[in-house]
Design a protein around this motif. Structure first.
Motif, PDB file in Angstrom:
ATOM      1  N   ALA A 135       4.959  23.958   8.671  1.00  0.00           N
ATOM      2  CA  ALA A 135       5.692  24.591   9.765  1.00  0.00           C
ATOM      3  C   ALA A 135       7.029  23.897   9.910  1.00  0.00           C
ATOM      4  O   ALA A 135       7.141  22.685   9.664  1.00  0.00           O
ATOM      5  N   PRO A 136       8.061  24.634  10.312  1.00  0.00           N
ATOM      6  CA  PRO A 136       9.360  24.008  10.538  1.00  0.00           C
ATOM      7  C   PRO A 136       9.288  23.091  11.755  1.00  0.00           C
ATOM      8  O   PRO A 136       8.670  23.416  12.765  1.00  0.00           O
ATOM      9  N   ALA A 137       9.911  21.929  11.625  1.00  0.00           N
ATOM     10  CA  ALA A 137       9.946  20.964  12.722  1.00  0.00           C
ATOM     11  C   ALA A 137      11.196  21.171  13.554  1.00  0.00           C
ATOM     12  O   ALA A 137      12.228  21.627  13.043  1.00  0.00           O
ATOM     13  N   ALA A 138      11.096  20.839  14.832  1.00  0.00           N
ATOM     14  CA  ALA A 138      12.288  20.872  15.689  1.00  0.00           C
ATOM     15  C   ALA A 138      13.270  19.852  15.130  1.00  0.00           C
ATOM     16  O   ALA A 138      12.883  18.765  14.717  1.00  0.00           O
ATOM     17  N   GLU A 179       2.340  21.914  24.274  1.00  0.00           N
ATOM     18  CA  GLU A 179       3.233  23.050  24.027  1.00  0.00           C
ATOM     19  C   GLU A 179       4.457  22.701  23.183  1.00  0.00           C
ATOM     20  O   GLU A 179       5.114  23.589  22.644  1.00  0.00           O
ATOM     21  N   GLU A 180       4.762  21.423  23.012  1.00  0.00           N
ATOM     22  CA  GLU A 180       5.932  21.031  22.224  1.00  0.00           C
ATOM     23  C   GLU A 180       5.596  20.612  20.796  1.00  0.00           C
ATOM     24  O   GLU A 180       6.449  20.633  19.926  1.00  0.00           O
ATOM     25  N   GLY A 181       4.367  20.171  20.570  1.00  0.00           N
ATOM     26  CA  GLY A 181       4.017  19.698  19.234  1.00  0.00           C
ATOM     27  C   GLY A 181       2.739  18.887  19.236  1.00  0.00           C
ATOM     28  O   GLY A 181       1.826  19.151  20.007  1.00  0.00           O
ATOM     29  N   VAL A 182       2.703  17.873  18.374  1.00  0.00           N
ATOM     30  CA  VAL A 182       1.487  17.086  18.179  1.00  0.00           C
ATOM     31  C   VAL A 182       1.794  15.592  18.238  1.00  0.00           C
ATOM     32  O   VAL A 182       2.853  15.146  17.801  1.00  0.00           O
ATOM     33  N   THR A 183       0.853  14.852  18.813  1.00  0.00           N
ATOM     34  CA  THR A 183       0.901  13.393  18.804  1.00  0.00           C
ATOM     35  C   THR A 183      -0.257  12.922  17.931  1.00  0.00           C
ATOM     36  O   THR A 183      -1.415  13.263  18.182  1.00  0.00           O
ATOM     37  N   LEU A 184       0.074  12.171  16.895  1.00  0.00           N
ATOM     38  CA  LEU A 184      -0.906  11.697  15.927  1.00  0.00           C
ATOM     39  C   LEU A 184      -1.144  10.211  16.129  1.00  0.00           C
ATOM     40  O   LEU A 184      -0.199   9.428  16.124  1.00  0.00           O
ATOM     41  N   THR A 185      -2.407   9.827  16.294  1.00  0.00           N
ATOM     42  CA  THR A 185      -2.756   8.420  16.429  1.00  0.00           C
ATOM     43  C   THR A 185      -3.518   8.018  15.171  1.00  0.00           C
ATOM     44  O   THR A 185      -4.517   8.652  14.815  1.00  0.00           O
ATOM     45  N   MET A 186      -3.027   6.976  14.528  1.00  0.00           N
ATOM     46  CA  MET A 186      -3.629   6.507  13.291  1.00  0.00           C
ATOM     47  C   MET A 186      -4.699   5.465  13.595  1.00  0.00           C
ATOM     48  O   MET A 186      -4.772   4.940  14.704  1.00  0.00           O
ATOM     49  N   ALA A 222      -1.042   3.098  15.266  1.00  0.00           N
ATOM     50  CA  ALA A 222       0.332   3.592  15.212  1.00  0.00           C
ATOM     51  C   ALA A 222       0.317   5.034  15.725  1.00  0.00           C
ATOM     52  O   ALA A 222      -0.636   5.775  15.490  1.00  0.00           O
ATOM     53  N   VAL A 223       1.377   5.415  16.429  1.00  0.00           N
ATOM     54  CA  VAL A 223       1.463   6.756  17.008  1.00  0.00           C
ATOM     55  C   VAL A 223       2.716   7.445  16.469  1.00  0.00           C
ATOM     56  O   VAL A 223       3.790   6.846  16.412  1.00  0.00           O
ATOM     57  N   HIS A 224       2.552   8.696  16.074  1.00  0.00           N
ATOM     58  CA  HIS A 224       3.658   9.505  15.559  1.00  0.00           C
ATOM     59  C   HIS A 224       3.702  10.803  16.347  1.00  0.00           C
ATOM     60  O   HIS A 224       2.666  11.398  16.646  1.00  0.00           O
ATOM     61  N   ARG A 225       4.903  11.259  16.647  1.00  0.00           N
ATOM     62  CA  ARG A 225       5.089  12.498  17.408  1.00  0.00           C
ATOM     63  C   ARG A 225       5.860  13.479  16.539  1.00  0.00           C
ATOM     64  O   ARG A 225       6.864  13.124  15.917  1.00  0.00           O
ATOM     65  N   ALA A 226       5.388  14.713  16.481  1.00  0.00           N
ATOM     66  CA  ALA A 226       6.069  15.762  15.726  1.00  0.00           C
ATOM     67  C   ALA A 226       6.265  16.960  16.642  1.00  0.00           C
ATOM     68  O   ALA A 226       5.306  17.471  17.216  1.00  0.00           O
ATOM     69  N   LEU A 227       7.515  17.391  16.784  1.00  0.00           N
ATOM     70  CA  LEU A 227       7.837  18.551  17.610  1.00  0.00           C
ATOM     71  C   LEU A 227       7.820  19.798  16.730  1.00  0.00           C
ATOM     72  O   LEU A 227       8.498  19.860  15.711  1.00  0.00           O
ATOM     73  N   LEU A 228       7.028  20.774  17.160  1.00  0.00           N
ATOM     74  CA  LEU A 228       6.834  21.992  16.376  1.00  0.00           C
ATOM     75  C   LEU A 228       6.967  23.208  17.270  1.00  0.00           C
ATOM     76  O   LEU A 228       6.038  23.553  18.001  1.00  0.00           O
ATOM     77  N   PRO A 229       8.112  23.884  17.238  1.00  0.00           N
ATOM     78  CA  PRO A 229       8.268  25.070  18.087  1.00  0.00           C
ATOM     79  C   PRO A 229       7.292  26.190  17.712  1.00  0.00           C
ATOM     80  O   PRO A 229       6.840  26.930  18.577  1.00  0.00           O
TER      81      PRO A 229
END
Length: 158
Positions: free
Chosen positions: A27-30, A62-69, A73-80
């Motif tokens: 998916a395209p990222a913001a 509603e903005e995207g996903v928060t990934l916890t490893m 470690a935490v990663h945030r990806a914004l996906l419209p």
């Protein structure tokens, strides 16, 4: 009408796919780039590769996903427009788990013992996910967790 479902060639070419790894969804990222799910990992637009067996959880909003490893470690990806990524991520993380058991260690809390499949390895890898507030480096807790792991492995035959 819904845009192209094919991953753009330049994005595909920028991925460092391992032998046998293939793209499942994207998916395209913001802000540009794509988030790409493959058979072995999730690729973020900055090139970061997050293997499924290292992912503890994914929380969508509603903005995207928060990934916890698993290393916290935490990663945030914004996906419209996430498309099928939520389903793909859930399926791939779940498929990596062979067994998961929470075991109390002491009055302060416990540990989740998780066995995960790792591509290219026959035996699953066990990991300890200590409850919040517990110090994973505490030798006493580690000893209790190791003992609990042996009991769980024996009971499951793994």
């Amino acid at each position: 009408m819904f845009g192209s479902r094919r991953l753009p060639a330049d994005i595909r070419a920028s991925l460092s796919l391992e032998t046998g790894e293939r793209v499942i969804s994207h998916a395209p990222a913001a802000g540009g780039g794509h988030i790409v799910a493959t058979t072995q990992a999730l690729y973020l637009p900055d090139g970061l590769r997050l293997p499924w067996h290292r992912m503890d959880k994914a929380v969508w909003d509603e903005e995207g996903v928060t990934l916890t490893m698993t290393d916290r470690a935490v990663h945030r990806a914004l996906l419209p427009e996430p498309g099928s990524l939520p389903e793909t991520i859930r399926e791939r993380v779940t498929a990596s788990i062979v067994a998961s058991r929470h075991v109390p260690l002491d009055a302060r809390g416990g540990v989740r013992l998780v066995a995960r499949r790792i591509p290219g390895h026959e035996a699953p890898r066990w990991e300890f996910v200590f409850d919040p507030g517990l110090d994973p480096a505490d030798p006493g807790l580690r000893a209790l967790a190791e003992q609990a792991l042996e009991e769980v492995r024996r009971s499951l035959g793994v």
